[in-house]
Design a protein around this motif. Sequence first.
Motif, mmCIF file in Angstrom:
data_model
loop_
_atom_site.group_PDB
_atom_site.id
_atom_site.type_symbol
_atom_site.label_atom_id
_atom_site.label_comp_id
_atom_site.label_asym_id
_atom_site.label_seq_id
_atom_site.Cartn_x
_atom_site.Cartn_y
_atom_site.Cartn_z
ATOM 1 N N GLY A 10 0.789 -1.217 0.000
ATOM 2 C CA GLY A 10 0.000 0.000 0.000
ATOM 3 C C GLY A 10 0.822 1.268 0.000
ATOM 4 N N GLU A 11 2.159 1.134 -0.182
ATOM 5 C CA GLU A 11 2.992 2.331 -0.090
ATOM 6 C C GLU A 11 4.130 2.413 -1.097
ATOM 7 O OE1 GLU A 11 6.217 1.274 3.320
ATOM 8 O OE2 GLU A 11 4.197 1.630 4.034
ATOM 9 N N ARG A 12 4.465 1.292 -1.745
ATOM 10 C CA ARG A 12 5.616 1.313 -2.667
ATOM 11 C C ARG A 12 5.162 0.990 -4.078
ATOM 12 N NH1 ARG A 12 11.354 1.260 -2.011
ATOM 13 N NH2 ARG A 12 12.137 1.601 -4.122
ATOM 14 N N ASP A 13 5.099 2.016 -4.935
ATOM 15 C CA ASP A 13 4.653 1.833 -6.311
ATOM 16 C C ASP A 13 5.757 1.227 -7.165
ATOM 17 O OD1 ASP A 13 1.929 2.650 -6.766
ATOM 18 O OD2 ASP A 13 2.546 4.680 -6.227
ATOM 19 N N VAL A 14 5.416 0.164 -7.899
ATOM 20 C CA VAL A 14 6.337 -0.421 -8.869
ATOM 21 C C VAL A 14 5.570 -0.702 -10.152
ATOM 22 C CG1 VAL A 14 7.849 -1.487 -7.148
ATOM 23 C CG2 VAL A 14 5.911 -2.783 -8.058
ATOM 24 N N ARG A 15 6.281 -0.671 -11.257
ATOM 25 C CA ARG A 15 5.662 -1.102 -12.508
ATOM 26 C C ARG A 15 5.453 -2.605 -12.428
ATOM 27 N NH1 ARG A 15 7.941 1.438 -17.978
ATOM 28 N NH2 ARG A 15 6.170 0.209 -18.679
ATOM 29 N N ARG A 16 4.324 -3.057 -12.931
ATOM 30 C CA ARG A 16 3.947 -4.447 -12.712
ATOM 31 C C ARG A 16 4.831 -5.448 -13.452
ATOM 32 N NH1 ARG A 16 -1.862 -5.545 -14.088
ATOM 33 N NH2 ARG A 16 -1.274 -7.600 -13.268
ATOM 34 N N LEU A 17 5.427 -5.075 -14.545
ATOM 35 C CA LEU A 17 6.320 -5.989 -15.248
ATOM 36 C C LEU A 17 7.742 -5.736 -14.761
ATOM 37 C CD1 LEU A 17 6.209 -8.263 -17.291
ATOM 38 C CD2 LEU A 17 6.695 -6.623 -19.082
ATOM 39 N N GLY A 18 8.247 -6.689 -13.967
ATOM 40 C CA GLY A 18 9.567 -6.530 -13.390
ATOM 41 C C GLY A 18 10.622 -7.312 -14.145
ATOM 42 N N PHE A 19 11.729 -7.572 -13.467
ATOM 43 C CA PHE A 19 12.854 -8.277 -14.085
ATOM 44 C C PHE A 19 13.455 -9.240 -13.080
ATOM 45 C CE2 PHE A 19 17.530 -8.460 -14.862
ATOM 46 C CZ PHE A 19 17.491 -9.147 -16.072
ATOM 47 N N GLY A 20 13.652 -10.493 -13.495
ATOM 48 C CA GLY A 20 14.311 -11.488 -12.672
ATOM 49 C C GLY A 20 15.773 -11.578 -13.048
ATOM 50 N N ALA A 21 16.658 -11.347 -12.079
ATOM 51 C CA ALA A 21 18.095 -11.268 -12.367
ATOM 52 C C ALA A 21 18.802 -12.611 -12.315
ATOM 53 C CB ALA A 21 18.763 -10.302 -11.396
ATOM 54 N N MET A 22 18.087 -13.690 -12.033
ATOM 55 C CA MET A 22 18.720 -14.987 -11.813
ATOM 56 C C MET A 22 19.615 -15.426 -12.963
ATOM 57 S SD MET A 22 16.930 -18.673 -10.945
ATOM 58 C CE MET A 22 16.186 -18.845 -12.570
ATOM 59 N N HIS A 23 19.227 -15.127 -14.203
ATOM 60 C CA HIS A 23 19.960 -15.632 -15.364
ATOM 61 C C HIS A 23 21.147 -14.752 -15.764
ATOM 62 C CE1 HIS A 23 17.045 -18.788 -16.023
ATOM 63 N NE2 HIS A 23 16.072 -17.902 -15.984
ATOM 64 N N LEU A 24 21.413 -13.703 -15.033
ATOM 65 C CA LEU A 24 22.540 -12.838 -15.389
ATOM 66 C C LEU A 24 23.852 -13.508 -14.989
ATOM 67 C CD1 LEU A 24 21.265 -9.301 -14.305
ATOM 68 C CD2 LEU A 24 21.276 -10.312 -16.597
ATOM 69 N N PRO A 25 24.745 -13.746 -15.932
ATOM 70 C CA PRO A 25 26.033 -14.384 -15.594
ATOM 71 C C PRO A 25 26.955 -13.413 -14.863
ATOM 72 C CG PRO A 25 25.998 -13.779 -17.905
ATOM 73 C CD PRO A 25 24.621 -13.489 -17.376
ATOM 74 N N THR A 26 27.713 -13.951 -13.921
ATOM 75 C CA THR A 26 28.647 -13.108 -13.171
ATOM 76 C C THR A 26 30.108 -13.364 -13.546
ATOM 77 O OG1 THR A 26 28.668 -14.733 -11.369
ATOM 78 C CG2 THR A 26 27.075 -12.928 -11.214
ATOM 79 N N GLU A 27 30.365 -14.430 -14.267
ATOM 80 C CA GLU A 27 31.713 -14.767 -14.727
ATOM 81 C C GLU A 27 31.606 -15.417 -16.109
ATOM 82 O OE1 GLU A 27 34.374 -13.896 -13.231
ATOM 83 O OE2 GLU A 27 33.561 -13.350 -11.263
ATOM 84 N N PRO A 28 32.615 -15.281 -16.980
ATOM 85 C CA PRO A 28 33.833 -14.473 -16.821
ATOM 86 C C PRO A 28 33.546 -12.993 -17.035
ATOM 87 C CG PRO A 28 33.795 -15.488 -18.974
ATOM 88 C CD PRO A 28 32.591 -16.034 -18.237
ATOM 89 N N ARG A 29 34.570 -12.169 -17.058
ATOM 90 C CA ARG A 29 34.400 -10.727 -17.092
ATOM 91 C C ARG A 29 33.577 -10.262 -18.285
ATOM 92 N NH1 ARG A 29 34.154 -6.739 -13.458
ATOM 93 N NH2 ARG A 29 32.634 -5.692 -14.771
ATOM 94 N N ARG A 30 33.810 -10.840 -19.460
ATOM 95 C CA ARG A 30 33.065 -10.385 -20.638
ATOM 96 C C ARG A 30 31.575 -10.655 -20.471
ATOM 97 N NH1 ARG A 30 34.400 -11.985 -26.978
ATOM 98 N NH2 ARG A 30 32.750 -10.704 -27.915
ATOM 99 N N ALA A 31 31.249 -11.834 -19.944
ATOM 100 C CA ALA A 31 29.840 -12.152 -19.713
ATOM 101 C C ALA A 31 29.266 -11.236 -18.632
ATOM 102 C CB ALA A 31 29.692 -13.613 -19.313
ATOM 103 N N ARG A 32 30.073 -10.939 -17.628
ATOM 104 C CA ARG A 32 29.620 -10.054 -16.551
ATOM 105 C C ARG A 32 29.327 -8.659 -17.088
ATOM 106 N NH1 ARG A 32 30.251 -10.332 -11.017
ATOM 107 N NH2 ARG A 32 30.149 -8.346 -9.884
#
Length: 277
Positions: A10-32
Amino acid sequence: MTARSFRIAGERDVRRLGFGAMHLPTEPRRARDGAIAVARRAVELGVTLIDTAHLYGWGANEELLAEALHPYPDDLLIATKVGVAPPDPPREADLCGRPEFLRDQVEQGLRRLRVERLELLQLHRVDPKVPLADQLGALRELQLQGKIGHLGLSEVTVGQLDRAREIIDVVSVQNRYSVLDREHEGVLDACTAAGIAFLPWRPVHPAASSGTAGIAAVAAETGATPAQVALAWLLERSPVVLPIPGTGSIAHLEENVAAADLRLSDDQLRRLDRLGR
């Protein structure tokens, strides 16, 4: 017309279509570097809800988001999750709802996300080995200390949700749900009745991505992709639904975000609804 935003707690407005970060690669550097570009592009496109978890890379995903987006825009809500323990060979990752463990993961999340308060913290799974009151009580204590803004749950039943609401103010639930996967229909209905945000994970079922007959037909009629049709259906399903599709591709991200503008007819919605039932 489908509402574009939802007010969490009831207090924090967000756009209803969000983003799930699970698939973002963290290694190697180029992928990051590519993953950082995707996260920044999501914010550029107007996404104001990003989902992560301690489990995703055992904190590496949280660190990636901090590198990409900190200092965070005022309207950006990053939701994270705790309650899963790292692998201990020969065991794979396991649930852990011990209060001291949850407290430690929250402290780690604060450091990795570079914040003083986790605005939305969800219990990743209920640990059946620990009383629910102990798990939620530990998180409630941290909330009272100002380290957590709001509390939510993930992968719960209607019964677990009811019990949890006797202990804490539940503002969100993150369960698996899509046009082709309605296992948690009852949980969504309970969230709708209570005005609790429902964040479906895996909002685009793999079969929907490839285009089952029914979804492919609606996609052809609207000029959209099957994935966009699946996301548009979710946005119409209930005003509390906040899909969090994930991807490591900017093109795919832009396609997903565009689904918020797709309008389905009553007939198309009825046909899609029958697919999952």
